[in-house]
Motif scaffolding. Structure first.
Motif, short mmCIF file in Angstrom:
data_model
loop_
_atom_site.label_atom_id
_atom_site.label_comp_id
_atom_site.label_asym_id
_atom_site.label_seq_id
_atom_site.Cartn_x
_atom_site.Cartn_y
_atom_site.Cartn_z
N VAL A 120 0.86 -1.18 0.00
CA VAL A 120 0.00 0.00 0.00
C VAL A 120 0.90 1.23 0.00
O VAL A 120 1.96 1.25 0.64
CB VAL A 120 -0.98 -0.01 1.20
N THR A 121 0.49 2.24 -0.75
CA THR A 121 1.25 3.49 -0.77
C THR A 121 1.20 4.11 0.61
O THR A 121 0.14 4.19 1.23
CB THR A 121 0.65 4.43 -1.83
N LYS A 144 10.78 5.29 -1.23
CA LYS A 144 10.81 5.84 -2.59
C LYS A 144 10.95 4.72 -3.62
O LYS A 144 11.81 4.76 -4.50
CB LYS A 144 11.92 6.88 -2.72
N HIS A 145 10.07 3.75 -3.50
CA HIS A 145 10.19 2.49 -4.23
C HIS A 145 9.57 2.51 -5.62
O HIS A 145 10.01 1.79 -6.51
CB HIS A 145 9.56 1.38 -3.40
N VAL A 146 8.52 3.31 -5.81
CA VAL A 146 7.78 3.22 -7.06
C VAL A 146 7.39 4.62 -7.54
O VAL A 146 7.06 5.50 -6.75
CB VAL A 146 6.54 2.31 -6.88
N TRP A 147 7.46 4.79 -8.85
CA TRP A 147 7.00 6.04 -9.47
C TRP A 147 5.49 5.93 -9.66
O TRP A 147 5.01 5.04 -10.34
CB TRP A 147 7.71 6.23 -10.81
N GLY A 150 3.30 10.82 -10.57
CA GLY A 150 4.20 11.96 -10.63
C GLY A 150 5.26 12.07 -9.57
O GLY A 150 5.96 13.09 -9.50
N ALA A 151 5.41 11.06 -8.71
CA ALA A 151 6.43 11.13 -7.66
C ALA A 151 6.86 9.73 -7.25
O ALA A 151 6.10 8.77 -7.43
CB ALA A 151 5.89 11.87 -6.44
N TYR A 152 8.07 9.63 -6.71
CA TYR A 152 8.50 8.37 -6.12
C TYR A 152 7.80 8.22 -4.77
O TYR A 152 7.78 9.16 -3.96
CB TYR A 152 10.01 8.31 -5.95
N ARG A 153 7.19 7.08 -4.55
CA ARG A 153 6.39 6.85 -3.34
C ARG A 153 6.96 5.71 -2.51
O ARG A 153 7.47 4.73 -3.04
CB ARG A 153 4.95 6.50 -3.70
#
Length: 177
Positions: A120-121, A144-147, A150-153
């Motif tokens: 989950v984000t 910061k695992h996934v784009w 519009g941002a690395y989350r």
């Protein structure tokens, strides 16, 4: 209120697309925007043929209310990953917990799973709270695992072991299957 869990097929495409296209759902689901009805239709028609997953539509009094699945099923390790989302018309009615319990019961009694995990984000605090309320625990955070949008989350990894949940096989088979 009658709740029924059925395997997804082509007849669920419109309802699934309606839910995924809603901004309150699509802002958290890892799917390309705008949501394509054609791709949703194709997915619904083909997903039942995939051996390492089980995808469901949850109907309330015959109306599609939510969708969930167990994916990346690894029968040797007895684990799988979970996803779940509801159509916004069915938010905040306690149905998500009922759907989740049915899905976890399916995992334990039909797939012989021992553990179910999910991603989950990190900024989806409502979902994290929902999962914790239903027995999931945080196992870690991928920074910061996934784009996404519009941002690395950051992605939170959560999991639940099924053996201590007290899921009822008789209830599952009498009410669900």
């Amino acid at each position: 209120m009658a709740v029924k869990m059925v395997h997804i097929n082509g007849i669920h495409a419109k309802s699934r697309w309606d839910a995924l296209a809603h901004p309150e759902v699509s802002k958290w689901v890892f799917i390309d925007l705008p949501v394509s009805y054609t791709k949703t239709q194709e997915w619904c028609e083909s997903v039942g043929n995939r051996p390492n997953r089980a995808d469901f539509c949850f109907e309330v009094d015959g109306v599609p209310a939510g969708f969930a699945g167990l994916v990346n099923v690894d029968s040797k390790s007895a684990v799988a990953e979970l996803y779940i989302f509801l159509h916004p018309d069915f938010f905040s009615k306690g149905l998500g917990s009922e759907f989740l319990k049915q899905l976890l019961s399916y995992g334990e009694f039909e797939l012989n799973l021992r553990k179910v995990s999910l991603f989950v984000t990190a900024d989806n605090t409502k979902a994290i709270s929902y999962y914790e309320k239903n027995g999931f625990e945080i196992e870690g955070v991928l920074r910061k695992h996934v784009w996404f949008r519009g941002a690395y989350r950051d992605r939170v990894i959560m999991a639940i072991f099924l053996d201590g949940l007290g899921l009822n096989a008789d209830k599952f088979y009498n009410e669900t299957v």
